[in-house]
Design an enzyme around this catalytic site. Structure first.
Site, PDB file in Angstrom:
ATOM      1  N   TYR A 137       0.821  -1.216   0.000  1.00 19.34           N
ATOM      2  CA  TYR A 137       0.000   0.000   0.000  1.00 19.34           C
ATOM      3  C   TYR A 137       0.854   1.264   0.000  1.00 19.34           C
ATOM      4  CZ  TYR A 137      -4.010   2.978   1.231  1.00 19.34           C
ATOM      5  OH  TYR A 137      -5.004   3.936   1.228  1.00 19.34           O
ATOM      6  N   HIS A 183       2.975  -8.030  10.525  1.00 16.13           N
ATOM      7  CA  HIS A 183       2.711  -7.882   9.095  1.00 16.13           C
ATOM      8  C   HIS A 183       3.853  -8.409   8.216  1.00 16.13           C
ATOM      9  CE1 HIS A 183       0.239  -6.488   5.903  1.00 16.13           C
ATOM     10  NE2 HIS A 183       1.069  -5.552   5.484  1.00 16.13           N
ATOM     11  N   SER A 206       0.896  -8.184   1.414  1.00 14.13           N
ATOM     12  CA  SER A 206      -0.034  -7.142   1.837  1.00 14.13           C
ATOM     13  C   SER A 206      -0.930  -6.757   0.650  1.00 14.13           C
ATOM     14  CB  SER A 206       0.736  -5.948   2.404  1.00 14.13           C
ATOM     15  OG  SER A 206      -0.141  -5.066   3.041  1.00 14.13           O
ATOM     16  N   GLN A 207      -0.899  -5.525   0.206  1.00 14.85           N
ATOM     17  CA  GLN A 207      -1.695  -5.176  -0.969  1.00 14.85           C
ATOM     18  C   GLN A 207      -1.302  -6.044  -2.168  1.00 14.85           C
ATOM     19  OE1 GLN A 207      -2.903  -0.958  -2.425  1.00 14.85           O
ATOM     20  NE2 GLN A 207      -0.930  -1.413  -3.346  1.00 14.85           N
ATOM     21  N   ASP A 235      -0.610 -10.158  13.191  1.00 13.83           N
ATOM     22  CA  ASP A 235      -0.583  -9.083  12.190  1.00 13.83           C
ATOM     23  C   ASP A 235      -1.632  -8.030  12.548  1.00 13.83           C
ATOM     24  OD1 ASP A 235      -0.567  -7.439   9.974  1.00 13.83           O
ATOM     25  OD2 ASP A 235      -0.530  -9.084   8.519  1.00 13.83           O
TER      26      ASP A 235
END
Lengths: 281, 308
Positions: free
Chosen positions: B86, B285, B169-170, B256
Site C-alpha cells: 500500500y 505484518h 499485503s496489498q 498481524d
C-alpha cells in the site's frame, strides 16, 4: 569542508528561516483520545515540508515522540496507540508525498540525488527538515521537555545528535551505516542505487566522501540520550554501538510482533506511559 | 481472546460481481495495450537488463512499471508480476531476474510514475470514492495489475505458460484478484499477509493503517456505512477467491495488526484451488519475513521452473 563546518552551515541556514508552522485540524482523526492536525513548516531552501501532529486529550504536558521519515514516498500517520500516549509528530521530508509541491522524490533516485557534491546532496536538505521538525515539536506547550523521544533510522540519530533535548532515541533500519560496504552485498534497493550511480560513471571516492557526512558513527558521540539500537547483527553494528555513549542493543528476532512490542515497551517505560501492543487481544 | 483460524468473516457477493469485472476488462480491452519499453543501461547490470515500461490500462491511463530480464539465460523465461504494498513503490526487480525470471514490478495508478492523472494520495487510496463501486479508486488499480500480466503475454521472451504473481499485503490481495480475473493465464500465486480480504471486518479487528482509513471515513460519514459495505464487496478478495485456479501460497502473521490473521484464514477457507498456508506465531505484518522468502522462492520455482 570539514564535518563540523558542514553541519554548522545547515544550522545557520535554519536559524535565519522562520518555520512559520501552519496547523489544520483533522476531524476524521480526532477522537476522545487525541486531536490530530496536519502541519506545514518551512525548512531550508526555503522548502515547505509536511507532518502529521497529534496531541493527547487531557491535561499535559505529555511525553513527545518525533518520528523521522522512512526511506520511501509515503510516511504513515501516527498510530492511534501512539496518539493516545504521546504528542506525536511524523515528519514528511521534502519530496515525499504531501511535501512534494515543487519536488517529487524518485524511488529509485532519491538516495543518490546530488550525491557527487556534499553541498548539493539531497539528504543535506532532508536532514535540515528533520532538525526543523525537532525544533517545532519541542516548541509546543503540550510537550514535557524532560520526555522527548525520536524514533527512526539514521535521520533520527542525526537529529538527536544535533538538537539537544531528546531523552530517548530508538533506532532501526539504518540506511547510511556502512553503506559503501553494504551496497556490495546484494542488488536490493535502496542501496542498489549506489551501485547504479557508480555504474553510470560516478566516482566511488566522491560518493564515499559525501556519505561520510551522514555516517551515523560520526554523529553518535553527540547523542546524549538513552539509545536503543534494534539490529539484525550486533557484530556488524559494533562500531556504531561503541560510538554511542548510552546505547543498548536489541537483536531483532524477526518475529515482528514480538519485536514491535519490545520496541514499544522500551520507549513507553522511559516515557512513563503504559506499553501497548498494536495487535489487539 | 482471539481465535483467528475460526473467526467468522463474511462478505456479501454482489449479484452483478462477474458482470462488473467483465465490464472493467472490456474497458481495458477497448484500448490498445501499447507497451513501450525503454532500456535503462545505467540501471542494468551484467546479469540483468532493466527497462522502464509504460502501457495503457483501464480508462486509457498510462501505467508505469519496471521490467527486468535475465541477460545471461536463454529465452523463453518464466515471468512474474510483482505487486507493491500500500505505501511502497515498486522497486526494480533485479533479484527476481537474477533467479531466472522476466519480472515486471507494476506501479498501479496512484503510485509514483503512474500518478499524473489519478493521485488519491496516501492515506487516501482505500477510501477514494468508496461510496460508489463504479468509480472507487481501486477499480483501475486492480485492472492495472491485470494489464501488467497482458504486457507479459505480449513479450516474445516470456513463456506464456509460466506466469506467476508475487506480493505481500496489498500485493498479496491483488495477487488473488488478478489470478481470479485471469484464471487461464496465471500459473501460481504467492500472497503474503493478504490485504483487501474481509475489508469491512478488518477495521473492527485493528486500529492500524490502512484499514484505519475506513474507521476514519465512517467517523466523519457514519451515514455511509451501507454504501461503503456495498462498494468494497466488489473488491473483496473473499469474493474473488473461488475463481482462482492457480496453486496459491499464503503466509500470515498470527499477530498481524495491519491485515488481521482472521482475514487471511477466511481467504484460505474460500480458496478452492491448491493452497498452501504458512501461519507464523508472534509475527505481525512481515508474516515470516525474511525467512519465508526462501519458501516463496521454492514455491515459485516449483511451478514456474526458472532455468528449465
Amino acid at each position: 569542508m570539514n564535518f563540523d563546518s558542514y553541519w554548522s552551515a545547515v544550522d545557520e541556514e535554519l536559524a535565519v528561516i522562520s518555520a512559520r508552522p501552519g496547523l489544520d485540524l483533522v476531524p476524521a482523526r480526532t477522537t476522545d483520545e487525541a486531536t490530530s492536525y496536519t502541519v506545514r513548516l518551512t525548512s531550508t531552501g526555503p522548502y515547505r515540508v509536511f507532518g502529521h501532529l497529534s496531541i493527547p486529550a487531557g491535561d499535559g504536558p505529555f511525553p513527545a515522540l518525533l518520528r523521522t521519515p522512512r526511506h520511501g514516498s509515503v510516511n504513515l500517520v501516527p498510530h492511534p496507540n501512539d496518539r493516545s500516549r504521546y504528542v506525536v509528530f511524523c515528519l514528511t521530508h521534502r519530496g515525499q508525498r504531501l511535501a512534494d509541491e515543487g519536488f517529487s522524490a524518485a524511488y529509485p533516485g532519491l538516495l543518490t540525488m546530488g550525491i557527487d557534491d556534499p553541498a548539493s546532496y539531497i539528504y543535506r536538505g532532508i536532514a535540515a527538515d528533520c532538525l526543523r521538525a525537532a525544533e517545532f515539536l519541542m516548541s509546543l506547550d503540550e510537550v514535557d521537555p524532560a520526555r522527548v523521544a525520536v524514533s527512526g533510522d539514521d535521520l533520527a540519530l542525526l537529529t538527536a545528535a544535533r538538537r539537544p533535548g531528546f531523552s530517548a532515541v530508538r533506532l532501526s533500519e539504518l540506511l547510511f551505516y556502512r553503506a559503501t560496504e553494504a551496497r556490495l552485498k546484494s542488488s536490493r534497493y535502496p542501496l542498489e542505487e549506489l551501485n547504479d550511480h557508480l555504474r553510470a560513471g560516478s566516482s566511488a571516492q566522491i560518493v564515499d566522501k559525501t556519505l561520510a557526512y551522514f555516517d551515523p558513527v560520526r554523529h553518535a558521540s553527540a547523542v546524549t540520550a538513552r539509545t536503543l539500537l534494534a539490529v539484525d547483527d550486533p557484530d556488524w553494528c559494533a562500531a556504531l554501538i561503541g560510538a554511542l555513549p548510552a546505547a543498548s542493543v536489541y537483536k531483532l528476532t524477526h518475529l515482528d510482533g514480538t519485536d514491535n512490542d519490545f520496541l514499544d515497551a522500551w520507549l513507553a517505560e522511559l516515557s512513563g506511559v503504559p506499553p501497548m501492543s498494536r495487535f489487539l487481544v | 481472546m482471539r481465535d483467528p483460524e475460526n473467526a467468522i468473516v463474511e462478505v456479501e457477493l454482489p449479484d452483478d460481481f462477474d458482470d462488473f469485472w467483465a465490464a472493467g476488462l472490456a474497458d481495458c480491452a477497448s484500448y490498445p495495450l501499447d507497451p513501450v519499453l525503454t532500456e535503462m543501461p545505467s540501471l542494468s547490470t551484467d546479469k540483468v537488463i532493466v527497462y522502464d515500461l509504460r502501457y495503457t490500462s483501464y480508462g486509457g491511463l498510462r501505467i508505469a512499471g519496471w521490467y527486468t530480464v535475465p541477460r545471461d539465460r536463454p529465452a523463453p523465461h518464466p515471468a512474474l508480476v510483482t505487486i507493491p504494498g500500500y505505501i511502497s513503490e515498486p522497486t526494480i526487480p533485479k533479484e527476481w531476474s537474477e533467479l531466472g525470471y522476466a519480472a515486471l514490478a507494476v506501479a498501479p495508478r496512484g503510485k509514483l510514475r503512474s500518478n499524473d492523472v489519478f493521485n488519491p494520495g496516501y492515506p487516501g487510496l482505500l477510501t477514494h470514492n468508496i461510496i460508489d463501486h463504479n468509480t472507487y479508486g481501486y477499480r483501475g488499480f486492480y485492472l492495472d495489475v491485470v494489464r501488467a500480466v497482458e504486457v507479459l503475454l505480449d513479450r516474445p521472451e516470456v513463456d506464456d505458460l509460466r506466469i506467476g504473481l508475487q506480493g505481500s499485503s496489498q500485493g498479496g490481495g491483488l495477487g488473488i484478484s488478478t489470478a481470479a480475473l485471469l484464471p487461464d493465464v496465471i500459473r501460481c500465486v504467492a500472497a503474503g499477509a493478504p490485504y483487501l480480504c474481509g475489508i469491512m471486518t478488518a477495521p473492527t479487528l485493528t486500529r492500524s493503517y490502512p484499514y484505519e482509513e475506513i474507521n476514519e471515513y465512517l467517523r466523519v460519514h457514519p451515514e455511509d456505512a451501507d454504501r461503503v459495505r456495498e462498494t468494497v464487496a466488489y473488491y473483496d478478495g473473499l469474493n474473488f477467491a473461488p475463481k482462482v485456479r492457480a496453486p496459491t501460497l499464503l503466509y500470515l502473521g498470527l499477530e498481524d495488526d495491519v491485515c488481521p490473521p482472521e482475514t487471511g484464514f477466511a481467504l484460505r477457507r474460500v480458496l478452492t484451488c491448491e493452497t498452501t498456508l504458512h501461519a507464523y506465531p508472534h509475527c505481525a505484518h512481515h508474516a515470516g519475513l525474511p525467512g519465508v522468502m526462501r519458501i516463496v522462492e521454492d514455491f515459485l520455482a516449483e511451478h514456474l521452473t526458472p532455468g528449465r
